[in-house]
Design a protein around this motif. Structure first.
Motif, PDB file in Angstrom:
ATOM      1  N   LEU A 147       0.834  -1.212   0.000  1.00 58.80           N
ATOM      2  CA  LEU A 147       0.000   0.000   0.000  1.00 58.80           C
ATOM      3  C   LEU A 147       0.870   1.263   0.000  1.00 58.80           C
ATOM      4  O   LEU A 147       1.786   1.381   0.805  1.00 58.80           O
ATOM      5  N   LYS A 148       0.555   2.158  -0.916  1.00 60.07           N
ATOM      6  CA  LYS A 148       1.316   3.415  -0.975  1.00 60.07           C
ATOM      7  C   LYS A 148       0.382   4.608  -1.106  1.00 60.07           C
ATOM      8  O   LYS A 148       0.369   5.309  -2.123  1.00 60.07           O
ATOM      9  N   GLY A 163      -0.955  10.298   3.922  1.00 61.32           N
ATOM     10  CA  GLY A 163      -0.577   8.955   3.511  1.00 61.32           C
ATOM     11  C   GLY A 163      -0.304   8.066   4.718  1.00 61.32           C
ATOM     12  O   GLY A 163      -0.712   6.901   4.760  1.00 61.32           O
ATOM     13  N   VAL A 164       0.370   8.626   5.704  1.00 60.56           N
ATOM     14  CA  VAL A 164       0.711   7.853   6.908  1.00 60.56           C
ATOM     15  C   VAL A 164      -0.558   7.372   7.603  1.00 60.56           C
ATOM     16  O   VAL A 164      -0.670   6.210   8.006  1.00 60.56           O
ATOM     17  N   THR A 219      -1.662   3.492   8.059  1.00 59.81           N
ATOM     18  CA  THR A 219      -1.777   2.950   9.418  1.00 59.81           C
ATOM     19  C   THR A 219      -3.175   2.390   9.655  1.00 59.81           C
ATOM     20  O   THR A 219      -3.338   1.284  10.173  1.00 59.81           O
ATOM     21  N   VAL A 220      -4.185   3.167   9.252  1.00 59.79           N
ATOM     22  CA  VAL A 220      -5.562   2.743   9.501  1.00 59.79           C
ATOM     23  C   VAL A 220      -5.909   1.519   8.649  1.00 59.79           C
ATOM     24  O   VAL A 220      -6.560   0.581   9.122  1.00 59.79           O
ATOM     25  N   ILE A 258      -4.772  11.577  16.429  1.00 64.24           N
ATOM     26  CA  ILE A 258      -4.982  10.489  17.393  1.00 64.24           C
ATOM     27  C   ILE A 258      -4.187   9.254  16.977  1.00 64.24           C
ATOM     28  O   ILE A 258      -3.486   8.646  17.788  1.00 64.24           O
ATOM     29  N   ILE A 259      -4.260   8.910  15.703  1.00 61.61           N
ATOM     30  CA  ILE A 259      -3.532   7.724  15.227  1.00 61.61           C
ATOM     31  C   ILE A 259      -2.022   7.925  15.358  1.00 61.61           C
ATOM     32  O   ILE A 259      -1.287   7.020  15.762  1.00 61.61           O
ATOM     33  N   GLU A 260      -1.580   9.146  15.065  1.00 61.98           N
ATOM     34  CA  GLU A 260      -0.145   9.427  15.200  1.00 61.98           C
ATOM     35  C   GLU A 260       0.316   9.192  16.645  1.00 61.98           C
ATOM     36  O   GLU A 260       1.340   8.558  16.894  1.00 61.98           O
ATOM     37  N   ARG A 261      -0.484   9.705  17.595  1.00 60.32           N
ATOM     38  CA  ARG A 261      -0.088   9.564  19.003  1.00 60.32           C
ATOM     39  C   ARG A 261      -0.229   8.121  19.489  1.00 60.32           C
ATOM     40  O   ARG A 261       0.601   7.638  20.260  1.00 60.32           O
TER      41      ARG A 261
END
Lengths: 286, 719
Positions: free
Chosen positions: A257-258, A267-268, A272-273, B707-710
């Protein structure tokens, strides 16, 4: 400097419509929920349509939903509202449609439109990929069918010839008993929102072994991401999946996934999700 | 509440027109020979205009620019730094350079595309951070410093057990009024008439007199039905009024300027992004010894109302707390971005978000419950304000907090949520509160020195009473509320009092519709005018009653020293929010919302409830949903769906409660309500998210991305 008038057609039948398409290059409009936004001019000026417009939303040939053996056929101009009320439409697809926009848009927007608009964030697309949907096209010359993953080529790009029209979406071999299904749409609010990332997964197991697994991600690339080779690695694994297998699958998608940064998200975050939702799906116990 | 209690709701004056959809907003208006205007806007953030090349204009089309301005080329407000048409320097992307007018929109847009401008690009300041770094060299619109002496603070800090330093950042907020901005200029031989969506008729009129260099009776301003303002139609409409007024005069035809949503998002004023730096000294028990704050507001490319917004930010920088030895310093800074302006709360929501966040974090550091910790510092009646004024009226907030904690069974709920969070891997529940106030009316001596409000009541021979004031109904219910006050005072049926949309030819200057002043200040004047009219009542004879603002002397306000009573009265609020965070996606689902308010006395309960529901939704969304960003000087979100204000699906039922605490200076005891309900939403939602995740945040909005970053950092062990 005079505004050019654009011809528009609203034919009585599918055949007449196809005949018109064989004569000139036209802009098809079903519900118009994407096109009317994309072609909008600044306030007060008419929409920017540069080709003759052909309306198809009323064609009853394109509004049928029926079953042939195990295949579910959905007319391309069925609206979300119509599909949400139809007994043949799988519940998981109804769940996804319930999260599209708001009632007014769901009364106009069509499944064929959602496919032909080919947005990476198209809300029905991850599930249609999971169902291995087939796209049926007709022209005055004849008919053909394409796999959805081949038909959608990129953002706003589909494999449709100028004289062709998408008539049906076929969900092949839909079993009576649905497998374990998950659909998650992630957006900035709970209605009228464009997907930041979406995930669809289905898994079937029998006697402690995975029989079939399908995984699809939306809004993380130019088209929906599905990877048959990774899915294949799940087949035959012991159910519930052990941590090592899950880690392996997540790692595969991590390199695949990019997603990009844009005005809706990063993008991050998307990545992540996507991986969080994938892992959560794979961790299912029963 | 007895049957004649003024709080009992009546049918709103504008109900029928709005519910039937028949009421014509400015965008619905068409007049003979009307031309449309479109603005050519600067494509770059900072530069010197070298040349402008126009395509050949068809007949009936014209360019209107700085050369057509009879008066001075600036929008009259506070500073003279906002050009009507930027013809020499451009200072932000989207700044209007000139306007094309003509009968057809599509042709106007085509012509705009063919314009060529040559601009010599200069270095631009595009972020608040850059502006802060450069503030000693350039671009300070205003600054103030006040409170405890620095050497006293230093001495206390030297002996403190610990010093806590925290930075806090707040983002843009966009008003998202339902009706985008619109203005119509009409030329006649006698006058230039400007009609449009606005909050402040006399701001618009004064800007027109300055731009047109004309006499008072040569311009006339009429408010058209206004579909939401929230401060967005406080300062900005003056600019558009100048555009259409100048154009109408130049072409001697009506000229209409209407924005669509994308244009409105990109170029109209927003809430000031802000940065706070707090330094707090604590003793061994965790008690606050002293506090020092520096705050910075991003004013955008011109001063606008930023100096006044800064004042309100500073005045609220200690929240509702009595902090020993408090010192504050603040700056409104220039950046080459879209100018920021008035927005419901006017600098206070940033400050309350910051101080509530800080005290929440400190309570965590000293292992105390945030609500219990904050309650130790709540001001009481008779306490001094941070500017040496006095809270002279009863302060009910601690009782309101106590009530609400009992209603929600706070301790029990905390325990339940804790247990839920232990067992649920994916979802985490949290509860958070915020405590806040709003100073009603203009800051300091503004009402006395700048506004000098006058109201008029006129009675016809048929005993119909007309309210003649310059205040706007923008959906907040002013037509109804003020009519009720007058009818009640006169003992007339509510239906016999009418309040036509104001026209400067007919109404005196009762001040702008801002600062939560309309009901309290203007309403009080109307109450007095009505009482005067009643005293002189003679049936069948027409009659007028006029009242002028009378200043109630408090501790005199000194703007230079930043000392004295900043406001005549305060409204108070307590919010409490319960929510659930999805730790896989960072999405937040608000589940319960409570709001308790002391606004003196509600003139109409249903209208007040509307203000509370709308204000709280807007404030809560400011805390975690609404995200607007500027990239290379350009606003990135150009549609409502990308910006993400809450829908009906995102807002739950709001449990609100009012506490009567009548204020002698307001009609029937009423204080301000317009801005207050927005103020506590963001800090309450942040506190609840922090409670759910046990993570401190240092900015709003607390987006899913943040929130996801933390959460990712914490999982990786680096947080």
């Amino acid at each position: 400097m005079v505004t050019k008038a654009i011809a528009s057609y609203r034919m009585k039948s599918l055949d007449e419509t196809l005949s018109q398409l064989s004569k000139e290059d036209c802009q098809l409009i079903a519900g118009g929920t994407d096109l009317m936004v994309q072609r909008k001019s600044p306030r007060g000026a008419p929409g920017r349509f540069d080709k003759p417009v052909v309306f198809i939303d009323h064609l009853k040939e394109l509004k049928q939903i029926y079953r042939v053996n195990q295949d579910i056929h959905i007319g391309a101009c069925c609206t979300y509202s119509e599909m949400m009320e139809h007994h043949l439409i799988p519940n998981i697809l109804k769940k996804a449609m319930k999260e599209i926009a708001a009632p007014a848009i769901r009364n106009r927007g069509t499944i064929g439109g959602n496919i032909c608009n080919a947005s990476p964030a198209g809300d029905t697309l991850p599930l249609l990929y999971i169902f291995n949907a087939k796209i049926r096209l007709r022209s005055a010359k004849g008919e053909r069918a394409a796999e959805i993953r081949d038909f959608i080529q990129g953002p706003r790009k589909v494999d449709r010839l100028k004289d062709e029209l998408v008539t049906e979406i076929i969900l092949p071999e839909v079993p009576e008993v649905q497998p374990y299904f998950v659909f998650e749409k992630v957006a900035n609010r709970r209605a009228d929102a464009i997907t930041k990332i979406s995930f669809a997964g289905s898994m079937r197991w029998d006697e402690g072994r995975i029989q079939d697994a399908r995984l699809a991600f939306g809004a993380v690339g130019p088209t929906i991401v599905r990877a048959a080779d990774i899915e294949q690695k799940l087949v035959g694994q012991a159910f519930p999946l052990n941590d090592k297998v899950i880690d392996g699958i997540v790692a595969e998608f991590e390199s695949l996934l990019k997603p990009i940064d844009d005005h809706r998200s990063t993008g991050v975050y998307r990545k992540t999700v996507a991986l969080n939702l994938l892992r959560h799906f794979l961790e299912v116990r029963a | 509440m007895n049957a004649k209690d003024i709080s009992i709701s009546v049918k709103k004056k504008d109900h029928d027109g709005k519910v039937s959809g028949q009421l014509a907003y400015i965008g619905d208006v068409k007049v003979d020979l009307m031309l449309y205007g479109v603005l050519y806007r600067s494509p770059i953030a900072h530069g010197k205009v070298r040349s402008i090349q126009l395509p050949p204009l068809p007949e009936g089309y014209a360019k209107i620019g700085a050369e057509h301005i009879p008066g001075a080329n600036f929008v009259k407000l506070l500073h003279k730094d906002q050009p009507i048409f930027a013809d020499e320097w451009v200072t932000y992307i989207g700044e209007p350079m000139f306007m094309l007018v003509g009968p057809e929109f599509d042709i106007l847009h085509q012509l705009l595309d063919e314009v060529e401008v040559d601009i010599e690009e200069h270095p631009a300041i595009l972020t608040l951070e850059e502006a802060i770094r450069q503030k000693d060299h350039t671009g300070v619109f205003a600054s103030h410093e006040f409170g405890e002496r620095s050497d006293v603070i230093k001495a206390i800090e030297q002996h403190a057990h610990q010093i806590i330093e925290e930075e806090y950042v707040t983002g843009y907020q966009e008003h998202v009024y339902l009706e985008p901005q619109g203005m119509l200029g009409i030329y006649t031989d006698e006058e230039i008439l400007v009609e449009g969506s606005m909050q402040c008729l006399y701001y618009v009129k004064n800007a027109l007199i300055s731009a047109l260099a004309c006499k008072d009776d040569e311009v006339r301003v009429i408010q058209s039905p206004t579909g939401g303002g929230f401060g967005g139609k406080e300062d900005f409409p003056s600019l558009m009024a100048c555009h259409v007024g100048i154009a109408a005069k130049a072409v001697q035809k009506p000229v209409m300027l209407l924005f669509d949503r994308a244009e409105d998002f990109e170029v109209t004023t927003k809430r000031h992004p802000a940065k706070f730096i707090y330094r707090t000294a604590l003793d061994e028990q965790g008690n606050i010894l002293c506090m020092n704050v520096e705050l910075y507001l991003d004013g955008g490319a011109n001063a606008g109302l930023s100096p006044v917004v800064l004042q309100r930010s500073l005045l609220n920088s200690a929240g509702v707390y009595k902090i020993p030895h408090f010192h504050a310093k603040g700056y409104a800074l220039k950046t080459n971005t879209v100018p920021n302006g008035a927005f419901r709360g006017f600098g206070a929501p940033q400050s309350f978000a910051a101080i509530e966040s800080l005290l929440g974090h400190i309570s965590g550091k000293v292992n105390r419950d945030p609500i219990e910790y904050k309650r130790n510092y709540i001001v009481k009646q008779g306490d001094p304000t941070i500017t040496g004024g006095r809270f002279k009226d009863p302060v009910l907030i601690d009782d309101m907090i106590q009530d609400l904690l009992q209603t929600v069974e706070y301790a029990k709920k905390k325990a339940e949520f804790h247990a839920f969070n232990q067992h649920n891997k994916r979802y985490k529940k949290g509860i958070g509160a915020s405590f806040f106030l709003h100073g009603c009316g203009f800051t300091g001596s503004g009402e006395r020195d700048h506004i000098k409000a006058t109201v008029k009541l006129a009675r016809t021979e048929n005993d119909q009473v007309l309210i003649k004031i310059s205040n706007s109904d923008m959906g907040q219910g002013a037509l109804t509320t003020l009519s009720k006050i007058v009818a009640n005072e006169l003992g007339l049926p509510y239906e016999d009092v009418s309040f036509p949309y104001p026209d400067t030819k007919e109404v005196p200057d009762s001040g702008p519709t801002v600062a939560s002043r309309t009901t309290m200040i203007v309403g009080k004047l109307l109450e007095r005018a009505a009482s005067k009219m009643k005293a002189g009542w003679q049936s069948g004879v027409s009659q007028e009653a006029v009242e002028h603002y009378v200043h109630e002397e408090m501790i005199p306000w000194d703007e230079e020293k930043f000392s004295g009573d900043a406001y005549p009265a305060y409204s108070w609020g307590v919010n409490l929010i319960e929510l659930e965070v999805d730790t896989l996606t960072g999405n937040v689902k608000v589940e319960k919302v409570y709001g308790s308010f002391d606004i003196g006395k509600a003139i109409d309960e249903q209208i007040v409830k509307g203000q509370i529901d709308g204000g709280m939704a807007q404030g809560i969304a400011y805390g975690f949903m609404e995200k607007m960003t500027s990239k290379s000087g350009r606003i990135e979100q150009k549609s409502i769906s990308d910006y993400g204000p809450p829908t009906a699906m995102d807002v739950v039922h709001i449990e609100s409660k009012l506490y009567d605490n009548p204020f002698a200076g307001g009609p029937y005891g009423a204080k301000g309500v317009g801005e207050l309900p927005l103020t506590g939403g963001a800090p309450a939602v942040q506190a609840a998210i922090e409670d759910a995740l046990q993570i401190d945040f240092y900015q709003i909005p607390v987006t899913p991305e943040l929130i996801i970053e933390r959460l990712t950092k914490r999982a990786g062990g680096s947080d």
